[in-house]
Design a protein around this motif. Sequence first.
Motif, PDB file in Angstrom:
ATOM      1  N   GLN B  76      17.807 -22.734 -43.881  1.00 53.72           N
ATOM      2  CA  GLN B  76      19.176 -22.310 -44.171  1.00 53.72           C
ATOM      3  C   GLN B  76      19.314 -22.002 -45.651  1.00 53.72           C
ATOM      4  OE1 GLN B  76      22.634 -23.084 -42.736  1.00 53.72           O
ATOM      5  NE2 GLN B  76      22.162 -24.387 -40.995  1.00 53.72           N
ATOM      6  N   ASN B 252      20.984 -15.325 -42.656  1.00 50.57           N
ATOM      7  CA  ASN B 252      20.905 -15.570 -41.218  1.00 50.57           C
ATOM      8  C   ASN B 252      19.454 -15.458 -40.797  1.00 50.57           C
ATOM      9  OD1 ASN B 252      21.310 -15.615 -38.473  1.00 50.57           O
ATOM     10  ND2 ASN B 252      22.121 -13.541 -38.366  1.00 50.57           N
ATOM     11  N   THR B 254      16.983 -14.797 -38.395  1.00 51.54           N
ATOM     12  CA  THR B 254      17.010 -14.242 -37.064  1.00 51.54           C
ATOM     13  C   THR B 254      15.833 -13.321 -36.840  1.00 51.54           C
ATOM     14  OG1 THR B 254      18.253 -12.852 -35.540  1.00 51.54           O
ATOM     15  CG2 THR B 254      18.456 -12.351 -37.860  1.00 51.54           C
ATOM     16  N   GLU B 259      21.465  -8.021 -35.459  1.00 50.44           N
ATOM     17  CA  GLU B 259      22.429  -8.858 -36.168  1.00 50.44           C
ATOM     18  C   GLU B 259      22.413  -8.540 -37.655  1.00 50.44           C
ATOM     19  OE1 GLU B 259      21.447 -12.722 -33.392  1.00 50.44           O
ATOM     20  OE2 GLU B 259      21.568 -12.954 -35.562  1.00 50.44           O
TER      21      GLU B 259
ATOM     22  N   GLN C 134      29.987 -24.505 -36.823  1.00 49.64           N
ATOM     23  CA  GLN C 134      28.900 -23.542 -36.777  1.00 49.64           C
ATOM     24  C   GLN C 134      28.125 -23.646 -35.478  1.00 49.64           C
ATOM     25  OE1 GLN C 134      27.008 -22.709 -40.246  1.00 49.64           O
ATOM     26  NE2 GLN C 134      25.156 -21.847 -39.358  1.00 49.64           N
ATOM     27  N   GLY C 135      28.046 -22.533 -34.769  1.00 46.76           N
ATOM     28  CA  GLY C 135      27.298 -22.511 -33.522  1.00 46.76           C
ATOM     29  C   GLY C 135      28.023 -23.158 -32.362  1.00 46.76           C
ATOM     30  N   LYS C 136      29.107 -23.905 -32.629  1.00 46.87           N
ATOM     31  CA  LYS C 136      29.760 -24.622 -31.537  1.00 46.87           C
ATOM     32  C   LYS C 136      31.063 -23.950 -31.119  1.00 46.87           C
ATOM     33  CE  LYS C 136      27.832 -29.121 -32.398  1.00 46.87           C
ATOM     34  NZ  LYS C 136      28.070 -29.366 -33.844  1.00 46.87           N
ATOM     35  N   THR C 138      32.775 -21.070 -30.407  1.00 42.12           N
ATOM     36  CA  THR C 138      32.478 -19.652 -30.258  1.00 42.12           C
ATOM     37  C   THR C 138      33.423 -18.979 -29.282  1.00 42.12           C
ATOM     38  OG1 THR C 138      30.898 -20.270 -28.566  1.00 42.12           O
ATOM     39  CG2 THR C 138      30.027 -19.857 -30.775  1.00 42.12           C
ATOM     40  N   ARG C 179      31.727 -22.895 -41.975  1.00 41.42           N
ATOM     41  CA  ARG C 179      30.589 -22.501 -41.163  1.00 41.42           C
ATOM     42  C   ARG C 179      29.947 -21.273 -41.791  1.00 41.42           C
ATOM     43  NH1 ARG C 179      33.323 -21.016 -35.675  1.00 41.42           N
ATOM     44  NH2 ARG C 179      31.208 -20.414 -35.076  1.00 41.42           N
ATOM     45  N   ASP C 181      28.146 -18.891 -39.919  1.00 38.16           N
ATOM     46  CA  ASP C 181      27.840 -17.813 -38.968  1.00 38.16           C
ATOM     47  C   ASP C 181      29.047 -16.929 -38.712  1.00 38.16           C
ATOM     48  OD1 ASP C 181      28.059 -19.810 -35.891  1.00 38.16           O
ATOM     49  OD2 ASP C 181      29.173 -19.870 -37.775  1.00 38.16           O
ATOM     50  N   TYR C 182      29.395 -16.145 -39.710  1.00 38.33           N
ATOM     51  CA  TYR C 182      30.438 -15.140 -39.510  1.00 38.33           C
ATOM     52  C   TYR C 182      29.993 -13.880 -40.239  1.00 38.33           C
ATOM     53  CZ  TYR C 182      31.989 -16.227 -44.280  1.00 38.33           C
ATOM     54  OH  TYR C 182      32.035 -16.414 -45.630  1.00 38.33           O
TER      55      TYR C 182
END
Lengths: 319, 315, 326
Positions: B76, B252, B254, B259, C134-136, C138, C179, C181-182
């Motif tokens: 990360q 990210n 991936t 993405e 994050q990741g949860k 959604t 988070r 993841d956006y």
Amino acid sequence: MMTTAPGLVPSNAVPFVNGDVRRAIGRSQRIDIVFAAGGLFALIIAFGLLFTLLADLATDGLGRIDYDFLTDFPSRRPAGAGMLSAWVGTSLVMLVTAVLAMPLGVAAGLYLEEYAPKNWVTALIEINVSNLAGVPSIVYGLLALGFFVYGLGLGQSILVAGMVLALLILPVVIVATREAVRSIPREMKEGAYALGAEEWQVMWHYILPFARPGILTGAIIGLSRAIGEAAPLITIGALAFIAFLPPVPFTGDPPAGLFDWLMSDFTVMPIQMFNWISRPQAGFHINAAATGVLLMAMTLAMNAVAILIRFRLRRHSRT
Amino acid sequence: MEIHEAVGLGPTRQAWTVAPGYLAKRRALDRVMRVALFFPAALSVFVTTAIVFILVSESWGFFAKVPLIEFLTDTQWTPVFAQPRFGILPLLTATFWTTGIALAVALPLGALLMIYLSEYASKAVRETVKPVLELLAGVPTVVYGYFALLFLTPLLQTLIPELGGLNLLVPGIVLGIMILPTVVSISEDAMRAVPASLREGGYALGMTRWQVALRVVVPGALSGIIAAYLLGMSRAIGETMVLAIAAGQNPNLTANPLEGAATITAYIVQMSLGDLPHGSLEYQSIFAVGLALFVITLLFNVAGFFLQRRFREAY
Amino acid sequence: MNNPLPIAALLLTTAASINTVWAETVQVDGSSTVFPISEAYAEEFQKQTRIKVTVGLSGTGGGFKKFCRGDIDVTGASRPIRDVEMKLCTENKVEFIELPVAVDGLANVVHPSNTWASCMTVEELKKIWEPAAQGKITNWKQVRSSFPDAPLKLFGAGTDSGTYDYYTFAINGKEHESRGDYSATEDDNVTVQGVANDKNALGFMGLAYVEENRGKLKTVAIKQADGKCVQPTIETAQNATYQPLTRPLFMYVNKKSLDKPEVQKYADFMMTAKNGTKLVREVGYVPLPAKAFELGKKKVAARKTGTYFEGGSKVGVKIEDLLKAN
């Protein structure tokens, strides 16, 4: 039954040669067509992309371009904002970049190709040149900020902008020069040496004139790259709002010196685009597209001049 | 003095002689130019030294606080968060993906173009196509970035519905097109350097154009072609604005190019021009990733150099 | 190379004249969020006084770096000055006067066809944006059971921007905590586009972008402490009824630069209520109340230095407090 010497094809094998060879030739010719088609296909993709890009820019921006847009300074009002300081800045910065990058790049390319002994120092320099092409442009900006702006005290000026862009495009100019020099037929050089010429003479009278077209290619590609860079210039302190022009030599009170414009604050067209496109007002987006169209036009003009020179030179010197 | 002034019949008028001092002056000029030309070439070494200096000196502070193992293996990259994580892998994979896609586009297209231009095309076609290609090089990176984001991505989204608004595929394709002019121009120069006699020998043996191209010209010009691609690939690795705009700012990790993900260069731009304080650990991290990028590019270039040397042909 | 004398003379005269050219320029730099305000001020000021003003785009961080080295006179910032920057200023003996110039509202936006998310609470937003999500989280249904079962697509500013900073501080309670993841972008226009093209999207952005794109987006009202749902508009941001997502935007002025008459004039120009309210509003931000501008002018006159924020953001700051306290 004929006796045959080793290596000779018996005459009853002639039909085999005819039919299979024809087929092989036919296949080769078909592949030839495929290659030609492939080349055309690649051309279409490249052209098509360029065309769509220009069309996209032009539909948004072409209508915006008028005398006012070219002669106004930036403004908070999209309709009143213009590109004067930007295109003047771009022209001046490009001038400095070309003056710095060309001699340095060509000299380095000539040295590496003709003078350099085949030792580890030369290998090091060669790897260096290619590697420098991979340094992100913004790192050049940070470098220039530390060494030129602060270190040498040159401030956030057109001169530093030209210096950082020259450094950025140096690898391209060097590699293009090397390839151009390498393309010169050996016989020409060897003939000159045979007549007793020194290396520098050969270089100046034979190699350089012959290699000029290829060198110009490198210059075109390099300068085209430089004209579109924003990030390194923002880092060294290029402005996004400047409502006055660099001082014209011998004008003003007190009269400006011949080189005062070099030390002036400035902005360039890509920065103006970058600024305008991220503003909320749609009017600014149109301005950004118009700037894009003008930037492409400037690049085209610059390229056209160089291409014309290259074409003339090629006609006279190509074998 | 010019050569016609320097050389003349000697006093006996039986033999040619050269004016005294002429040769010495010429030799001196040669020596001066040799030295004079060395410095611009060495300039590249100075620049690299300066870059390495600035990268290492700022990264020093970074690596004092962040262990190298964590930097290289953590999955990360969240340097700004209250619990910062400094794993370079997300940035690295994004960089590799975009460069890989760029090469996947530029290798075949470039090869087709350079072969076509140097072997198939007539002079008129070549002299019109080259300028257009060079115009492609002149499109500002900002324009490419927004073109990728606002035009190409929606277009490709109609073909690939899962394609995200910010993704790696479209900037990768655009990168490939961006490096095409460099690659094709320099390769084509190299290809045209192969003597006509070699080509004509091939044709005399009954080869078709593609056979001559692939079996005679390309092997002969291979070192130049490799140099061109190396330059193009280096450029693709180091490109900033296209990726910052069209691939997004979100680190990210991936394997999916559909993405969005922040590349190393996008991160550097983000931090330099953003709102973070300069001098903080987050700021120093840009030099650490910059150093990593530099090392990777260097490895590729060293490998390429040796590859080039193997294929260098002299005529 | 015939006669070097003329060239030498030329170089000498140019070298001598270089310093006299840029005597009178006010140099401004800083955040791209504050840039439109600086541009507006610079343009009007230059028109009225013919004193030159230049504005750079180095970002809040880059602007502070230049400012604390004494290279520029004024820097615009979308967040208060931080400890590490104050240290740099102290090292270089640069004292600063902290002046708020405008208020920026942060709005949550959704697609126009989104009928369910018309009013949300800070707790619900926190559930969406906190690091644990994050990741949860959604799906819209996870946020509130009455929301439809639809995927939740998030858009917003990148983690380096002041917009992001303040948003996480206001919603999650801590700066730099959200988070990861956006879809993050530097350019709020991209967020506009992302949300406008996706039925299930939720994004946050500055009010100026919302105002320009009213047709393409729908704003989400925030339920206040008193139960009222307040929409983000210029008015609600100005009278502070839209909380917690309003933040002040700053100009930092170098105290020593104020000794230069042109900088003093510029600072007074910025803090004149007539100019401020008109220009800030024109570029889409929320101007301070006239009283606040007056207080700012007095602060400049009194050369009061230092920051109200001790290196970190505060939610719900009243501009008057900011200007009176120090």
